[in-house]
Scaffold this active site. Sequence first.
Site, PDB file in Angstrom:
ATOM      1  CG  ASP A 134      40.593  -1.680   9.573  1.00  0.00           C
ATOM      2  OD1 ASP A 134      40.890  -0.444   9.225  1.00  0.00           O
ATOM      3  OD2 ASP A 134      39.173  -1.733   9.680  1.00  0.00           O
ATOM      4  CG  PHE A 135      46.674  -2.142  13.313  1.00  0.00           C
ATOM      5  CD1 PHE A 135      45.948  -3.504  13.165  1.00  0.00           C
ATOM      6  CD2 PHE A 135      48.090  -2.709  13.935  1.00  0.00           C
ATOM      7  CE1 PHE A 135      46.346  -4.563  13.436  1.00  0.00           C
ATOM      8  CE2 PHE A 135      48.516  -3.787  14.279  1.00  0.00           C
ATOM      9  CZ  PHE A 135      47.667  -4.768  13.905  1.00  0.00           C
ATOM     10  CD  GLU A 136      39.309   1.762  11.945  1.00  0.00           C
ATOM     11  OE1 GLU A 136      38.823   2.466  12.572  1.00  0.00           O
ATOM     12  OE2 GLU A 136      39.140   1.312  10.907  1.00  0.00           O
ATOM     13  N   GLY A 137      42.501   4.164  15.807  1.00  0.00           N
ATOM     14  CA  GLY A 137      42.690   4.282  17.284  1.00  0.00           C
ATOM     15  C   GLY A 137      43.907   4.499  17.676  1.00  0.00           C
TER      16      GLY A 137
ATOM     17  CG  MET B 218      36.885  -0.873   8.162  1.00  0.00           C
ATOM     18  SD  MET B 218      36.750   0.252   6.773  1.00  0.00           S
ATOM     19  CE  MET B 218      38.095  -0.256   5.660  1.00  0.00           C
TER      20      MET B 218
END
Length: 607
Positions: free
Chosen positions: A391-394, A1
């Site tokens: 919501d772990f991203e990157g 997100m």
Amino acid sequence: MERTGTVVRFSRLLAACSAGLLAAGALVASAPAAGAADVDLVRNGGFEAGLDGWNCANSSGATVTAPKRTGASALKATPAGSDHAKCSQTITVKPNSTYTLSAWVQGSYVYLGASGTGTTDVSTWTQSPDVWKQLTTTFTTGPSTTSVSVYTHGWYGTPDYYVDDLSLFGPGGEPVVIPAVPGGLKTTALTSTSVALSWNAVSGASGYHVYRGGTKVATATGPSATVTGLTPSTAYSFQVTATNAAGESAKSAAVTATTTEGGGGGDTGLPARALVGYLHSSFANGSGYTRMADVPDSWDVINLAFGEPTSVTSGDIRFSLCPVAECPNVESEAEFKAAIKAKQAAGKKVLISIGGQNGQVQLGSTAARDAFVTSVSKIIDTYGLDGLDIDFEGHSLSLNTGDTDFRNPTSPVIVNLISAVKSLKAKYGSDFVLTMAPETFFVQLGYQFYGSGPWGGQDPRAGAYLPVIHALRDDLTLLHVQDYNSGPIMGLDNQYHTMGGADFHIAMTDMLLAGFPVAGDTTKVFPGLRPDQVAIGLPASTQAGNGHTTPAEVNKALNCLIKKTDCGSYQTHGTWSDLRGLMTWSINWDRFNNWEFSKNFDAYFGN
């Protein structure tokens, strides 16, 4: 997100992944010519009799009259799937003997190899887009080897490749006989929707077929398989057969297995159809700030965006309301807490979402893991929240080199995250709501690629959420993959699907519910989730993210998945009538867009 506009990283990652994979190959030097006493053992190596003797995966091969090198025809194969248009033939050989494998090929990337040699399996490849080029390699069979598989394949995303005049010179072996019936069939693992099986390997077998109630439901190259898409608390009967070029054995003795009950993640008081949305609580952007008390009753799960770490590796998560200077209409802490209680009294769930575009979280140490548990607990207790959204991203999640089995992860950032979430679940009990919002790169891309791959060079984040989802599947309330800001992804039909229409959501969601082999390995199958554990993630407006889907297309996707109508060209692997609902980024963007997303949800489900 994301906090602001859209982010497009997928194409760069996939390009790097592809380049690394292709760079990992190496040409094998031409082998000496075969001895005068040797014979060509390949059946129909010039493809003059069509595909007689050949098995091309996923019906990817055909014979053509041009281009050809000699004779009347050649093989044409179209890469489509994790096997990259593999065409193979099982050949009888003699133990302790040397063989020379050769073929003429044409294409962007064409591979020639032999497996099951009993010593060192071999392969070689070349780039030859417009001319015929010969590939040659040699191998020596092991002391008990009586058959080998010779094969060709291309590479994913590349054009058709061509093969002609394929030969295997060496001493001929005894005729292939139908393999014996497999023994030792047993259950090795159970979930509510899958059964893992193993059996004794059969000499001379090139593969196995798994039957459920007399119907073939899976194939495997080794003595194990996982059957997915099952119903909780249901007894099933399984049998297995062994196959090779001569045919298929009789079925084994049957084994009965009963799937487990539905996991604890589904008993958290959510309605049968749930609408999930993210609320920009700690920042403002072009959509404007929305107070908790102003969130409409349509929203069943409200994820507070975002809790973020004090540093990437600290594990220390902090959350606070948007500063007045950034959000002039922000409510006070007391008003915010009171609004949360009012939502909960109305049956809504309010969670803290950790991560987002800017909140990179790497739990690389046990100290970071423990800090994560402590700090997230403090946020939950301070605001009286119902649970956690991951919501772990990157670069938060990636797999170390050599971490190749999603069922037994070894990378610290993965292992520590699983441990931390299990600790939180144990602390707060069965009512704890756990949701996840990974991107397609970290989940469905795992059908093709997992971690850095067998040769290295792939993006180590590919499929990196799979071990987390799998380890926590019995604690998981909802998985809502972000079907946006994504590049094309291959579905279970071995076709690439592009975001923005019903087809993408149908294919991506069906993968989660049916399960899939990870990186094409049929011995490592990610079991499907229960439909009540899955929601479809979409952007609420064109400003919220790339891949916005119109209400009409959203409804087509729901019709296909829930009712098996309006499916278009993609055929789902089940009728997922218990699909939980929809997630969107975000509540704020939906308000900005005159509540189009939530109004369509309410209208579709009759709320």
